[in-house]
Structures are given as structure tokens and as C-alpha cells.
Design a protein around this motif. Structure first.
Motif, PDB file in Angstrom:
ATOM      1  N   ASP A 121       0.864  -1.183   0.000  1.00 22.58           N
ATOM      2  CA  ASP A 121       0.000   0.000   0.000  1.00 22.58           C
ATOM      3  C   ASP A 121       0.896   1.227   0.000  1.00 22.58           C
ATOM      4  N   ILE A 122       0.683   2.104  -0.936  1.00 18.83           N
ATOM      5  CA  ILE A 122       1.478   3.328  -1.025  1.00 18.83           C
ATOM      6  C   ILE A 122       0.521   4.511  -1.015  1.00 18.83           C
ATOM      7  N   ARG A 123       0.840   5.496  -0.209  1.00 22.16           N
ATOM      8  CA  ARG A 123       0.043   6.715  -0.212  1.00 22.16           C
ATOM      9  C   ARG A 123       0.973   7.906  -0.148  1.00 22.16           C
ATOM     10  N   LEU A 124       0.596   8.932  -0.850  1.00 21.01           N
ATOM     11  CA  LEU A 124       1.378  10.160  -0.832  1.00 21.01           C
ATOM     12  C   LEU A 124       0.911  11.028   0.323  1.00 21.01           C
ATOM     13  N   THR A 125       1.846  11.503   1.099  1.00 23.56           N
ATOM     14  CA  THR A 125       1.523  12.395   2.207  1.00 23.56           C
ATOM     15  C   THR A 125       2.558  13.509   2.245  1.00 23.56           C
ATOM     16  N   ARG A 126       2.218  14.561   2.946  1.00 23.15           N
ATOM     17  CA  ARG A 126       3.221  15.587   3.202  1.00 23.15           C
ATOM     18  C   ARG A 126       4.200  15.026   4.212  1.00 23.15           C
ATOM     19  N   SER A 127       5.448  15.355   4.036  1.00 25.60           N
ATOM     20  CA  SER A 127       6.456  14.871   4.975  1.00 25.60           C
ATOM     21  C   SER A 127       7.569  15.896   5.105  1.00 25.60           C
ATOM     22  N   MET A 128       8.361  15.711   6.145  1.00 30.18           N
ATOM     23  CA  MET A 128       9.496  16.584   6.414  1.00 30.18           C
ATOM     24  C   MET A 128      10.745  15.729   6.498  1.00 30.18           C
ATOM     25  N   ALA A 129      11.789  16.155   5.807  1.00 35.21           N
ATOM     26  CA  ALA A 129      13.077  15.466   5.909  1.00 35.21           C
ATOM     27  C   ALA A 129      13.683  15.795   7.263  1.00 35.21           C
ATOM     28  N   LEU A 130      14.172  14.772   7.960  1.00 32.64           N
ATOM     29  CA  LEU A 130      14.753  14.956   9.288  1.00 32.64           C
ATOM     30  C   LEU A 130      16.271  14.897   9.285  1.00 32.64           C
ATOM     31  N   ASN A 131      16.868  14.510   8.174  1.00 36.04           N
ATOM     32  CA  ASN A 131      18.332  14.433   8.099  1.00 36.04           C
ATOM     33  C   ASN A 131      18.957  15.819   8.223  1.00 36.04           C
ATOM     34  N   ARG A 132      20.120  15.856   8.849  1.00 38.92           N
ATOM     35  CA  ARG A 132      20.922  17.079   8.813  1.00 38.92           C
ATOM     36  C   ARG A 132      21.497  17.204   7.410  1.00 38.92           C
ATOM     37  N   ASP A 133      21.892  18.410   7.036  1.00 42.94           N
ATOM     38  CA  ASP A 133      22.430  18.635   5.687  1.00 42.94           C
ATOM     39  C   ASP A 133      23.581  17.702   5.362  1.00 42.94           C
ATOM     40  N   CYS A 134      24.517  17.512   6.310  1.00 46.17           N
ATOM     41  CA  CYS A 134      25.682  16.668   6.027  1.00 46.17           C
ATOM     42  C   CYS A 134      25.268  15.204   5.841  1.00 46.17           C
ATOM     43  N   ASP A 135      24.262  14.746   6.595  1.00 40.38           N
ATOM     44  CA  ASP A 135      23.767  13.374   6.420  1.00 40.38           C
ATOM     45  C   ASP A 135      23.066  13.226   5.073  1.00 40.38           C
ATOM     46  N   PHE A 136      22.350  14.252   4.679  1.00 41.46           N
ATOM     47  CA  PHE A 136      21.640  14.217   3.403  1.00 41.46           C
ATOM     48  C   PHE A 136      22.630  14.031   2.251  1.00 41.46           C
ATOM     49  N   ASP A 137      23.734  14.733   2.322  1.00 38.96           N
ATOM     50  CA  ASP A 137      24.728  14.665   1.248  1.00 38.96           C
ATOM     51  C   ASP A 137      25.421  13.315   1.175  1.00 38.96           C
ATOM     52  N   LYS A 138      25.555  12.617   2.299  1.00 38.91           N
ATOM     53  CA  LYS A 138      26.347  11.386   2.364  1.00 38.91           C
ATOM     54  C   LYS A 138      25.543  10.106   2.128  1.00 38.91           C
ATOM     55  N   SER A 139      24.247  10.156   2.218  1.00 37.20           N
ATOM     56  CA  SER A 139      23.444   8.937   2.203  1.00 37.20           C
ATOM     57  C   SER A 139      22.560   8.848   0.964  1.00 37.20           C
ATOM     58  N   GLU A 140      22.186   7.613   0.621  1.00 36.52           N
ATOM     59  CA  GLU A 140      21.219   7.378  -0.455  1.00 36.52           C
ATOM     60  C   GLU A 140      19.793   7.507   0.062  1.00 36.52           C
ATOM     61  N   TRP A 141      19.646   7.542   1.385  1.00 31.54           N
ATOM     62  CA  TRP A 141      18.330   7.526   2.015  1.00 31.54           C
ATOM     63  C   TRP A 141      18.098   8.804   2.794  1.00 31.54           C
ATOM     64  N   VAL A 142      16.840   9.188   2.894  1.00 30.21           N
ATOM     65  CA  VAL A 142      16.433  10.353   3.667  1.00 30.21           C
ATOM     66  C   VAL A 142      15.400   9.888   4.693  1.00 30.21           C
ATOM     67  N   ILE A 143      15.603  10.290   5.929  1.00 30.17           N
ATOM     68  CA  ILE A 143      14.640   9.982   6.985  1.00 30.17           C
ATOM     69  C   ILE A 143      13.562  11.063   6.945  1.00 30.17           C
ATOM     70  N   VAL A 144      12.307  10.630   6.859  1.00 27.67           N
ATOM     71  CA  VAL A 144      11.192  11.572   6.783  1.00 27.67           C
ATOM     72  C   VAL A 144      10.159  11.241   7.848  1.00 27.67           C
ATOM     73  N   ALA A 145       9.447  12.262   8.267  1.00 28.55           N
ATOM     74  CA  ALA A 145       8.318  12.082   9.183  1.00 28.55           C
ATOM     75  C   ALA A 145       7.092  12.710   8.527  1.00 28.55           C
ATOM     76  N   GLU A 146       5.965  12.084   8.731  1.00 23.26           N
ATOM     77  CA  GLU A 146       4.723  12.585   8.129  1.00 23.26           C
ATOM     78  C   GLU A 146       4.320  13.914   8.757  1.00 23.26           C
ATOM     79  N   VAL A 147       3.848  14.822   7.917  1.00 26.31           N
ATOM     80  CA  VAL A 147       3.293  16.100   8.348  1.00 26.31           C
ATOM     81  C   VAL A 147       1.785  16.002   8.185  1.00 26.31           C
ATOM     82  N   ARG A 148       1.073  16.181   9.301  1.00 22.24           N
ATOM     83  CA  ARG A 148      -0.383  16.016   9.307  1.00 22.24           C
ATOM     84  C   ARG A 148      -1.064  17.341   9.616  1.00 22.24           C
TER      85      ARG A 148
END
Length: 126
Positions: free
Chosen positions: A14-41
């Protein structure tokens, strides 16, 4: 474990599109293939008598976001955290689907709230 159809083939997730916020710090964002996100409700999903607690940052599992442009008054729900491939975030960013970004003061408050949610003492330097 994915569920299977009677013929043994896996059910699509099941896939649903929701608003979300990236939680990674800028340096983590640059180094990783993945981004940690939390849903914005939207805040109006919550009972009116509990909305003040979210606005006042009195709940550990949320972070308040005031209305901003096309985004209604909302909150980040730390109980709904997941990871996304960074390439998806970059695609959405390139199509100007970013609704907002935090200033330094709000970013620091978000980090504080995340630390509280995960049971860390935000006053301890790492």
C-alpha cells in the motif's frame, strides 16, 4: 513479511502520498542514499482540546508547524517516521513541491523535540 495472493505472488504494498518533512541534517543528506522523513499532518485531524498541547510543544511525539502559504496549520508526527530514497526527494524538490523550509531557530527546536521523543537529553553535547 509481505502478504501473498492465493497464487503465491506477493501483494503490492500500500502506497500513499503524504506531506512529509526530511529529518536528516544537511551533512547526512549529502552522504546517504536515504532520507529519513516524518509525516506532516494537518492540525485539524486532532481533537480541538488537544491542539493547544501540540501548538505549545507539550507533546513529545509531535512538532508544531504554523500555517504557511498553501500549507495549513500542521504538525510533524514522530510516530510516522520512514525512509525514502534520496532520488525521490530530489525529484519532488526539482518539481517545486517543497512547501516550506525551517529557519535556524525552528530547526534547533525540531532537533530538541526529536531528542525528547527518542528519550535523549538534548542538553548533552555529542
Amino acid at each position: 513479511m509481505p502478504t501473498c495472493r492465493p497464487d503465491g505472488t506477493p501483494e503490492p504494498p500500500d502506497i500513499r502520498l503524504t506531506r512529509s518533512m526530511a529529518l536528516n541534517r544537511d551533512c547526512d543528506f549529502d552522504k546517504s542514499e536515504w532520507v529519513i522523513v516524518a509525516e506532516v499532518r494537518p492540525l485539524d485531524e486532532i481533537e480541538a482540546n488537544s491542539q493547544g498541547n501540540i501548538r505549545g510543544l507539550k507533546t513529545r511525539n509531535t512538532f508544531y508547524l504554523p500555517a504557511n502559504g498553501s500549507m495549513p496549520e500542521s504538525f510533524v508526527d514522530f510516530r510516522r517516521i520512514d525512509r525514502l530514497a534520496k532520488e525521490l526527494i530530489l525529484i519532488f524538490d526539482a518539481t517545486e513541491r517543497r512547501l516550506s523550509s525551517l529557519n535556524d531557530e525552528a530547526r534547533e527546536a525540531l532537533q530538541w523535540q526529536i531528542a525528547l521523543f527518542f528519550g535523549m537529553d538534548p542538553d548533552i553535547e555529542t
